[in-house]
Design a protein around this motif. Structure first.
Motif, short mmCIF file in Angstrom:
data_model
loop_
_atom_site.label_atom_id
_atom_site.label_comp_id
_atom_site.label_asym_id
_atom_site.label_seq_id
_atom_site.Cartn_x
_atom_site.Cartn_y
_atom_site.Cartn_z
N UNK A 153 41.14 41.84 52.17
CA UNK A 153 41.84 43.08 52.49
C UNK A 153 41.63 43.97 51.28
N UNK A 154 42.04 45.24 51.33
CA UNK A 154 41.92 46.06 50.13
C UNK A 154 42.86 45.48 49.07
N UNK A 155 42.46 45.60 47.82
CA UNK A 155 43.11 44.82 46.75
C UNK A 155 44.44 45.43 46.31
N UNK A 156 45.41 45.29 47.19
CA UNK A 156 46.71 45.94 46.97
C UNK A 156 47.83 44.92 47.22
N UNK A 157 48.81 44.91 46.31
CA UNK A 157 49.99 44.06 46.49
C UNK A 157 51.24 44.91 46.56
N UNK A 158 52.20 44.48 47.36
CA UNK A 158 53.38 45.30 47.64
C UNK A 158 54.62 44.78 46.92
N UNK A 159 55.29 45.70 46.21
CA UNK A 159 56.55 45.35 45.55
C UNK A 159 57.03 46.52 44.72
N UNK A 160 58.32 46.57 44.47
CA UNK A 160 58.86 47.65 43.63
C UNK A 160 59.31 47.11 42.28
N UNK A 161 60.35 46.28 42.27
CA UNK A 161 60.85 45.75 41.00
C UNK A 161 59.89 44.71 40.45
N UNK A 162 59.98 44.49 39.15
CA UNK A 162 59.09 43.52 38.51
C UNK A 162 59.20 42.16 39.21
N UNK A 163 58.09 41.61 39.60
CA UNK A 163 58.07 40.28 40.22
C UNK A 163 58.16 40.31 41.73
N UNK A 169 52.82 37.45 50.07
CA UNK A 169 51.85 36.34 50.05
C UNK A 169 50.45 36.80 50.45
N UNK A 170 50.35 37.72 51.41
CA UNK A 170 49.02 38.19 51.81
C UNK A 170 48.34 38.94 50.66
N UNK A 171 49.14 39.71 49.93
CA UNK A 171 48.60 40.42 48.76
C UNK A 171 48.11 39.45 47.70
N UNK A 172 48.89 38.41 47.45
CA UNK A 172 48.48 37.41 46.45
C UNK A 172 47.21 36.68 46.89
N UNK A 173 47.14 36.36 48.19
CA UNK A 173 45.94 35.69 48.70
C UNK A 173 44.72 36.61 48.59
N UNK A 174 44.93 37.90 48.81
CA UNK A 174 43.83 38.88 48.65
C UNK A 174 43.30 38.82 47.22
N UNK A 175 44.20 38.67 46.25
CA UNK A 175 43.79 38.59 44.84
C UNK A 175 43.03 37.29 44.55
N UNK A 176 43.51 36.19 45.12
CA UNK A 176 42.80 34.91 44.91
C UNK A 176 41.38 35.00 45.49
N UNK A 177 41.29 35.55 46.68
CA UNK A 177 39.97 35.68 47.31
C UNK A 177 39.08 36.60 46.49
N UNK A 178 39.65 37.66 45.96
CA UNK A 178 38.88 38.57 45.11
C UNK A 178 38.33 37.82 43.90
N UNK A 179 39.17 37.02 43.27
CA UNK A 179 38.72 36.24 42.11
C UNK A 179 37.59 35.29 42.49
N UNK A 180 37.71 34.65 43.64
CA UNK A 180 36.66 33.72 44.10
C UNK A 180 35.36 34.49 44.36
N UNK A 181 35.47 35.66 44.98
CA UNK A 181 34.27 36.45 45.28
C UNK A 181 33.60 36.96 44.00
N UNK A 182 34.43 37.35 43.03
CA UNK A 182 33.85 37.80 41.75
C UNK A 182 33.12 36.65 41.06
N UNK A 183 33.73 35.48 41.06
CA UNK A 183 33.11 34.32 40.42
C UNK A 183 31.79 33.98 41.10
N UNK A 184 31.80 34.01 42.43
CA UNK A 184 30.58 33.69 43.21
C UNK A 184 29.45 34.65 42.83
N UNK A 185 29.78 35.95 42.80
CA UNK A 185 28.76 36.96 42.52
C UNK A 185 28.27 36.86 41.06
N UNK A 186 29.20 36.67 40.15
CA UNK A 186 28.81 36.55 38.73
C UNK A 186 27.82 35.41 38.54
N UNK A 187 28.06 34.30 39.22
CA UNK A 187 27.16 33.15 39.07
C UNK A 187 25.81 33.42 39.73
#
Ligand SMILES: Cc1cc2nc3c(=O)[nH]c(=O)nc-3n(C[C@H](O)[C@H](O)[C@H](O)COP(=O)(O)O)c2cc1C
Length: 191
Positions: A153-163, A169-187
């Motif tokens: 999804x677009x790399x956006x997470x939803x929240x107002x107050x810290x934490x 959860x969907x936002x956090x999963x989007x970040x994990x997938x982004x990290x995996x995709x970056x690692x894949x491409x870097x390699x």
């Protein structure tokens, strides 16, 4: 290989930081070195349009009284760059905007040093305007001839107050997938 993330939120432990760390954790899991640089809340001003970077071409900004040149040194040594920002009035924070203006111009003055490196934007938002902030981050990468990595999804997470973003959860999963995709491409592009 190293990925450096820049946090444009003045809250070092806020939602942007949490999102960025989810991306960085995946990269670390893949054996890639990471660093999170706090920019928000520290002195950094916008571009003065002096164009001395085009005269000197020394990979630095002529205004050396804030954190910008420290950020530039970290950018030049990175294989991948992540820009993270909270959404402020439907755009990036003033700190992130200052980083984009000055890093963007010094990069152009030095023949696009960041060309073909990997980039990704990450945005925290309470309700609306996150896509516009995300677009602003991507404009930096695209004019620098960088390769922008996507996620589920677009790399956006939803929240107002810290934490609060920890509840998105969907936002956090989007970040994990982004990290995996970056690692894949870097390699893949490693020579
Ligand atoms: C000055 C300011 C402007 C904001 N503008 C918006 C906005 O336009 N849209 C929105 O949804 N949230 C807006 N917010 C809320 C933040 O984007 C949200 O709280 C975000 O999670 C903050 O991330 P952080 O914890 O990393 O600082 C604003 C917050 C501040 C302080």
């Amino acid at each position: 290989m190293k990925v450096v993330a820049f946090n444009g939120s003045p809250r070092p432990k806020g939602n942007t930081s949490i999102l960025l760390n989810h991306v960085l954790d995946e990269l670390k899991n893949e054996g890639i070195a990471t660093e999170l640089v706090q920019v928000g809340g520290r002195p950094i001003q916008g571009c003065l349009a002096c164009y001395k970077c085009f005269e000197k071409k020394n990979k630095k900004c002529a205004y050396d009284k804030d954190v910008l040149n420290e950020c530039l040194d970290k950018m030049w040594e990175a294989d991948g760059i992540i820009l993270g920002s909270p959404t402020y009035f439907s755009d990036v924070s003033a700190w992130m905007k200052a980083l984009i203006e000055r890093a963007g111009l010094v990069n152009r003055a030095n023949n696009d040093l960041l060309k073909r490196r990997i980039g990704a934007g990450v945005v925290a938002v309470r309700r609306a305007g996150g896509i516009h902030a995300f677009n602003s981050l991507n404009h930096f990468f695209l004019i620098a001839q960088m390769i922008v990595v996507g996620s589920s999804y677009w790399n956006i997470g939803i929240g107002r107050n810290e934490g609060e973003v920890n509840n998105d959860e969907e936002g956090l999963q989007t970040m994990r997938t982004l990290g995996q995709n970056m690692a894949w491409l870097l390699k893949k592009i490693q020579v």
